[in-house]
Design a protein around this motif. Sequence first.
Motif, short mmCIF file in Angstrom:
data_model
loop_
_atom_site.label_atom_id
_atom_site.label_comp_id
_atom_site.label_asym_id
_atom_site.label_seq_id
_atom_site.Cartn_x
_atom_site.Cartn_y
_atom_site.Cartn_z
N LYS A 133 0.65 19.43 -7.62
CA LYS A 133 0.62 18.77 -8.92
C LYS A 133 -0.68 19.09 -9.65
O LYS A 133 -0.68 19.40 -10.85
N VAL A 134 -1.79 19.00 -8.94
CA VAL A 134 -3.09 19.31 -9.53
C VAL A 134 -3.16 20.79 -9.91
O VAL A 134 -3.70 21.15 -10.96
N ARG A 135 -2.59 21.62 -9.08
CA ARG A 135 -2.60 23.06 -9.35
C ARG A 135 -1.84 23.38 -10.63
O ARG A 135 -2.22 24.30 -11.38
N ASN A 136 -0.77 22.64 -10.89
CA ASN A 136 0.05 22.89 -12.08
C ASN A 136 -0.43 22.13 -13.31
O ASN A 136 -0.01 22.46 -14.42
N THR A 137 -1.26 21.10 -13.11
CA THR A 137 -1.73 20.31 -14.25
C THR A 137 -3.26 20.27 -14.25
O THR A 137 -3.91 21.22 -14.68
N ASN A 138 -3.83 19.18 -13.78
CA ASN A 138 -5.29 19.04 -13.70
C ASN A 138 -5.65 18.04 -12.62
O ASN A 138 -4.79 17.36 -12.06
N ILE A 139 -6.93 17.92 -12.33
CA ILE A 139 -7.41 17.09 -11.23
C ILE A 139 -7.11 15.60 -11.43
O ILE A 139 -7.00 14.84 -10.46
N SER A 140 -6.95 15.18 -12.68
CA SER A 140 -6.70 13.76 -12.94
C SER A 140 -5.33 13.31 -12.44
O SER A 140 -5.07 12.11 -12.33
N ALA A 141 -4.47 14.26 -12.12
CA ALA A 141 -3.12 13.91 -11.65
C ALA A 141 -3.08 13.64 -10.15
O ALA A 141 -2.04 13.20 -9.63
N TRP A 142 -4.20 13.84 -9.45
CA TRP A 142 -4.18 13.74 -7.98
C TRP A 142 -3.90 12.32 -7.51
O TRP A 142 -3.00 12.09 -6.71
N ILE A 143 -4.66 11.36 -8.00
CA ILE A 143 -4.50 9.98 -7.53
C ILE A 143 -3.15 9.39 -7.90
O ILE A 143 -2.48 8.79 -7.05
N PRO A 144 -2.67 9.51 -9.16
CA PRO A 144 -1.35 8.98 -9.47
C PRO A 144 -0.24 9.59 -8.62
O PRO A 144 0.69 8.89 -8.18
N THR A 145 -0.33 10.91 -8.38
CA THR A 145 0.68 11.56 -7.55
C THR A 145 0.61 11.07 -6.11
O THR A 145 1.64 10.78 -5.48
N PHE A 146 -0.60 10.94 -5.58
CA PHE A 146 -0.77 10.46 -4.22
C PHE A 146 -0.27 9.03 -4.08
O PHE A 146 0.38 8.68 -3.08
N PHE A 147 -0.54 8.21 -5.08
CA PHE A 147 -0.07 6.82 -5.06
C PHE A 147 1.45 6.76 -5.07
O PHE A 147 2.06 6.01 -4.29
N PHE A 148 2.06 7.55 -5.93
CA PHE A 148 3.53 7.53 -6.00
C PHE A 148 4.16 8.01 -4.70
O PHE A 148 5.13 7.42 -4.22
N MET A 149 3.61 9.08 -4.13
CA MET A 149 4.20 9.64 -2.92
C MET A 149 3.93 8.81 -1.68
O MET A 149 4.60 9.00 -0.65
N THR A 150 2.96 7.90 -1.73
CA THR A 150 2.69 7.04 -0.58
C THR A 150 3.19 5.62 -0.80
O THR A 150 4.17 5.19 -0.18
N ALA A 151 2.54 4.89 -1.70
CA ALA A 151 2.86 3.47 -1.88
C ALA A 151 4.30 3.26 -2.35
O ALA A 151 5.03 2.43 -1.79
N VAL A 152 4.71 4.01 -3.36
CA VAL A 152 6.07 3.83 -3.88
C VAL A 152 7.11 4.26 -2.85
O VAL A 152 8.13 3.58 -2.65
N SER A 153 6.86 5.38 -2.17
CA SER A 153 7.80 5.83 -1.15
C SER A 153 7.93 4.82 -0.02
O SER A 153 9.03 4.56 0.48
N ILE A 154 6.81 4.24 0.41
CA ILE A 154 6.85 3.25 1.48
C ILE A 154 7.61 2.01 1.06
O ILE A 154 8.39 1.44 1.83
N VAL A 155 7.41 1.57 -0.18
CA VAL A 155 8.17 0.42 -0.68
C VAL A 155 9.66 0.73 -0.68
O VAL A 155 10.49 -0.13 -0.34
N GLU A 156 10.02 1.96 -1.03
CA GLU A 156 11.44 2.34 -1.10
C GLU A 156 12.10 2.39 0.28
O GLU A 156 13.32 2.19 0.39
N VAL A 157 11.32 2.66 1.34
CA VAL A 157 11.92 2.78 2.68
C VAL A 157 11.78 1.51 3.50
O VAL A 157 12.19 1.49 4.67
N ILE A 158 11.20 0.47 2.94
CA ILE A 158 11.01 -0.78 3.69
C ILE A 158 12.34 -1.30 4.23
O ILE A 158 12.43 -1.78 5.37
N GLY A 159 13.38 -1.23 3.40
CA GLY A 159 14.68 -1.76 3.83
C GLY A 159 15.20 -1.10 5.09
O GLY A 159 15.64 -1.78 6.03
#
Length: 207
Positions: A133-159
Amino acid sequence: MSIRKWFYLFWTTLLIGAGGAVIAGLSLQLANGRIEFKSVTDFIIYLLILFGYGVLVSVYSQLGFFAYLILNYMGIGVFPRKVWKYIQLVLAVLSLLELMFLRTFMGGERNVASDLTLAVSIFLSAVIVSYFKVRNTNISAWIPTFFFMTAVSIVEVIGVLRIGVDSATVFIVVPLIACNAFQILMLHRIIKPSATEMEYNTNPVPK
């Protein structure tokens, strides 16, 4: 984002989810061999079931993705951008720690090895996706992408984690992570205005 672009993201994510489910199902079948197919028809039906299950997971993933977009929009509106990024990073780390240790030590719900394996897999996938994501955009996208791929994914698999069956976890995690990664990597391309749209916005009234 236009309707055409949203529809493109919708059906391509469906295919990603279906493909991920088929790959996960066939991999588990090769590893365990729990299902015995009496004919070619049984195998085809099994593939169709996996395909349909993957489509359902992809829809679930898309709901989580749009929920994240709304959350991110609200977070930017409430907090300064820098503070909101730090909040996302903290929440991402806490979600990984909760998945790895807290549930096992405090509740004893699952095996430590299973939780560690899942957490490491999600962490590695988040790092890889964030890199691209950072490679295709810029460094500011790193944290939002990391948050989505970790926190949001974990919330989705809790069930499915509450079921406590590793094969069920693999069935949902593989297509879910694939769909989440595809959507976040495609987001900047989807919302980027096309040349026609840019020309129209520059000259909205035809001469």
